[in-house]
Design a protein around this motif. Structure first.
Motif, PDB file in Angstrom:
ATOM      1  N   TYR A 192       1.944 -40.563  43.766  1.00 55.52           N
ATOM      2  CA  TYR A 192       1.128 -41.676  43.254  1.00 55.52           C
ATOM      3  C   TYR A 192       1.459 -42.962  44.022  1.00 55.52           C
ATOM      4  O   TYR A 192       1.801 -43.994  43.446  1.00 55.52           O
ATOM      5  CB  TYR A 192       1.325 -41.856  41.736  1.00 55.52           C
ATOM      6  CG  TYR A 192       1.213 -40.537  40.994  1.00 55.52           C
ATOM      7  CD1 TYR A 192       0.036 -39.797  41.046  1.00 55.52           C
ATOM      8  CD2 TYR A 192       2.275 -40.011  40.277  1.00 55.52           C
ATOM      9  CE1 TYR A 192      -0.079 -38.578  40.408  1.00 55.52           C
ATOM     10  CE2 TYR A 192       2.177 -38.782  39.636  1.00 55.52           C
ATOM     11  CZ  TYR A 192       0.997 -38.076  39.704  1.00 55.52           C
ATOM     12  OH  TYR A 192       0.892 -36.874  39.079  1.00 55.52           O
ATOM     13  N   CYS A 193       1.379 -42.858  45.320  1.00 52.94           N
ATOM     14  CA  CYS A 193       1.778 -43.965  46.204  1.00 52.94           C
ATOM     15  C   CYS A 193       1.037 -45.250  45.847  1.00 52.94           C
ATOM     16  O   CYS A 193      -0.177 -45.221  45.618  1.00 52.94           O
ATOM     17  CB  CYS A 193       1.453 -43.626  47.652  1.00 52.94           C
ATOM     18  SG  CYS A 193       2.101 -42.041  48.174  1.00 52.94           S
ATOM     19  N   CYS A 246      -4.140 -41.969  51.223  1.00 51.48           N
ATOM     20  CA  CYS A 246      -5.166 -40.930  51.074  1.00 51.48           C
ATOM     21  C   CYS A 246      -6.507 -41.560  50.681  1.00 51.48           C
ATOM     22  O   CYS A 246      -7.559 -41.194  51.198  1.00 51.48           O
ATOM     23  CB  CYS A 246      -4.722 -39.903  50.037  1.00 51.48           C
ATOM     24  SG  CYS A 246      -4.125 -40.665  48.523  1.00 51.48           S
ATOM     25  N   CYS A 268      -1.979 -38.162  53.899  1.00 59.26           N
ATOM     26  CA  CYS A 268      -0.987 -38.040  52.814  1.00 59.26           C
ATOM     27  C   CYS A 268       0.430 -38.250  53.370  1.00 59.26           C
ATOM     28  O   CYS A 268       0.784 -37.725  54.432  1.00 59.26           O
ATOM     29  CB  CYS A 268      -1.107 -36.665  52.152  1.00 59.26           C
ATOM     30  SG  CYS A 268       0.133 -36.372  50.884  1.00 59.26           S
ATOM     31  N   PHE A 292       3.164 -37.009  52.708  1.00 54.57           N
ATOM     32  CA  PHE A 292       3.997 -35.815  52.908  1.00 54.57           C
ATOM     33  C   PHE A 292       3.991 -35.356  54.362  1.00 54.57           C
ATOM     34  O   PHE A 292       4.943 -34.735  54.811  1.00 54.57           O
ATOM     35  CB  PHE A 292       3.546 -34.685  51.978  1.00 54.57           C
ATOM     36  CG  PHE A 292       4.110 -34.801  50.596  1.00 54.57           C
ATOM     37  CD1 PHE A 292       5.427 -34.442  50.342  1.00 54.57           C
ATOM     38  CD2 PHE A 292       3.346 -35.281  49.550  1.00 54.57           C
ATOM     39  CE1 PHE A 292       5.968 -34.560  49.065  1.00 54.57           C
ATOM     40  CE2 PHE A 292       3.877 -35.409  48.276  1.00 54.57           C
ATOM     41  CZ  PHE A 292       5.193 -35.053  48.026  1.00 54.57           C
TER      42      PHE A 292
HETATM   43 FE1  SF4 Z   1      -0.369 -38.494  46.432  1.00 54.95          FE
HETATM   44 FE2  SF4 Z   1      -0.268 -37.986  49.116  1.00 54.95          FE
HETATM   45 FE3  SF4 Z   1      -2.033 -39.772  48.149  1.00 54.95          FE
HETATM   46 FE4  SF4 Z   1       0.604 -40.346  48.111  1.00 54.95          FE
HETATM   47  S1  SF4 Z   1      -0.704 -40.070  49.924  1.00 54.95           S
HETATM   48  S2  SF4 Z   1      -0.917 -40.706  46.451  1.00 54.95           S
HETATM   49  S3  SF4 Z   1       1.449 -38.306  47.725  1.00 54.95           S
HETATM   50  S4  SF4 Z   1      -1.994 -37.564  47.712  1.00 54.95           S
END
Ligand code: SF4
Length: 448
Positions: A38-39, A44, A97, A99
């Motif tokens: 939930y950045c 994203c 994302c 990650f």
């Molecule tokens: Fe979730 Fe990835 Fe979006 Fe961060 S960038 S809010 S981890 S989907």
């Protein structure tokens, strides 16, 4: 066609055209949504052309609020099921994302969105948006593809009476007719058509503007017009032999496949697809999945200039498609049917003004590839026939010119969006254009 590929069994066709990405179970969706960080700056969301609040919809999955999750998604994108299945998420939301930076698997945003939208449609499209009070204005939309549907839904919720005019018998445009069926089935697209209709939008099919109704008459009937006609026929190769039987346009071929009557689509035993964009990949993999023994993609530049996404290239390779890079078709050979394609090898030389290396023919390098079918996939042209009758509408390089804030054309009453203004991008871009154009129309009719 001289050599038609042998027909497959119904089970083989269904297996070949089965969905590329399986749906998520409830438990997997909850587990995956709990992985999201939930950045606060949600890269994203910034990478999504419709700016869906991705952490918000994922958080709602984690807390079991699937209706709320669907609402968050639909507030930004009315074509959310198709986009969940057809978007190149690797280069959009999932590609952004956080990650990825950690060297870990990004959150499966596309599959999570699909999980939510599947449930929303399974539950019979629960009412999430209150109907707006009628504002007394009406808008005509030409084309029921993603841009037209998104514009129609948004306008209806702003209180407009909306009529969409669609040339084909079945609405949905590119989503219904152009996206490979192993990504999106017609039935998915038609669910989204129903959703838009549920807001009171009227869709009139089998009505080609410029043929059955003149633009002038249409314009007189409505307070504003939105054009979302996508693109038209495939570009010609402009080489000898192009009119032989067995030479077809990629979009026309893909449309036949989209009818899902697989055994009625004739495909050659050996198929050459000309061009290396994402549409070429779709046509090539579909030909292979219909039973063609050998499918090759012929492209005049090198692999590094290939417009298709890397993951699409890999998909074609997995399907056994052969790539001929730096190879230019110069002649289709045959008597009345295609029997072969003569090609010439190319070398790459200094870049053009856009920075792309240019291909230059290598003398005496001609060779013939025996084929039974040639699919033209070097792009499509805008269907400009009726557009020419619209006063002050400007067309440049085959695309309608609009103000990118309001989507208004040179004719103040006429707005446009989707492939007909961008030359062919993703469904998600068209969905965004349609929604934004609805607000451009509102501003034009009520604030100017
Ligand atoms: Fe979730 Fe990835 Fe979006 Fe961060 S960038 S809010 S981890 S989907």
């Amino acid at each position: 066609m001289i050599n038609i590929a042998p027909k497959l069994s119904d089970q083989e066709y269904e297996k070949n055209f089965a969905e590329l990405h399986s749906p998520m179970s409830k438990n997997s969706a909850i587990a995956e949504s709990n992985r999201c960080l939930y950045c606060y700056d949600s890269p994203c969301t910034k990478a999504c052309p419709t700016y869906i609040d991705i952490p918000a919809f994922i958080k709602k999955i984690a807390t079991g609020n699937l209706k709320g999750s669907a609402k968050t998604i639909l507030e930004s994108n009315w074509i959310a099921l198709t986009c969940a299945k057809a978007c190149p998420v690797q280069v959009l939301c999932e590609g952004a994302c956080v990650f990825n930076e950690k060297g870990e698997k990004p959150i499966e945003i596309g599959r999570l969105q699909r999980f939510v939208m599947d449930k929303y449609f399974e539950d019979g499209m629960p009412k999430l948006f209150p109907p707006a009070a009628k504002n007394g204005k009406n808008v005509g939309i030409i084309g029921s593809g993603p841009a037209g549907l998104a514009c129609g839904a948004e306008l209806a919720l702003l209180g407009f009476d909306v009529t969409i005019y669609e040339a084909k018998e079945i609405p949905g445009g590119l989503d219904t007719w152009g996206v490979a069926p192993y990504k999106v089935r017609q039935s998915d697209s038609l669910k989204e058509v129903k959703l838009v209709e549920s807001f009171g939008v009227k869709i009139i099919t089998k009505t080609r503007i410029g043929k059955y109704i003149s633009f002038e008459k249409l314009s007189a009937k409505h307070d504003a017009i939105f054009i979302g006609i996508g693109l038209g026929e495939s570009f010609d190769l402009k080489i000898e032999g192009e009119d032989l039987k067995g030479v077809v346009g990629a979009l026309e071929f893909i449309e036949e496949v989209k009818k899902e009557k697989w055994s009625s689509v004739n495909v050659g035993k050996r198929v050459a697809v000309i061009g290396a964009g994402n549409t070429s990949i779709d046509a090539a993999t579909e030909a292979k999945r219909l039973g063609a023994e050998q499918v090759m993609i012929i492209y005049r530049r090198s692999r590094s200039e290939m417009p298709a996404y890397e993951f699409e290239f890999e998909l074609a390779q997995q399907d056994g498609v052969i790539f001929y890079f730096q190879t230019n078709p110069v002649r289709v050979i045959g008597n009345s049917f295609v029997e072969g394609i003569e090609c010439q090898k190319m070398q790459m030389i200094e870049p053009d003004e856009k920075g792309r290396r240019r291909p230059k023919p290598i003398p005496n390098s001609e060779f013939v590839i025996p084929v039974d079918m040639v699919i033209k996939a070097i792009g499509q042209q805008t269907n400009i026939s009726f557009l020419e009758s619209i006063p002050n509408l400007k067309i440049e390089n085959g695309m309608i010119v609009v103000d990118l804030e309001t989507y208004q054309t040179g004719n103040t009453k006429v707005f446009a969006g989707g492939d007909c203004i961008n030359g062919g991008k993703e469904v998600v871009n068209a969905a965004y254009d349609g929604k934004r154009a609805a607000h451009g129309i509102y501003k034009y009719l009520f604030e100017e």
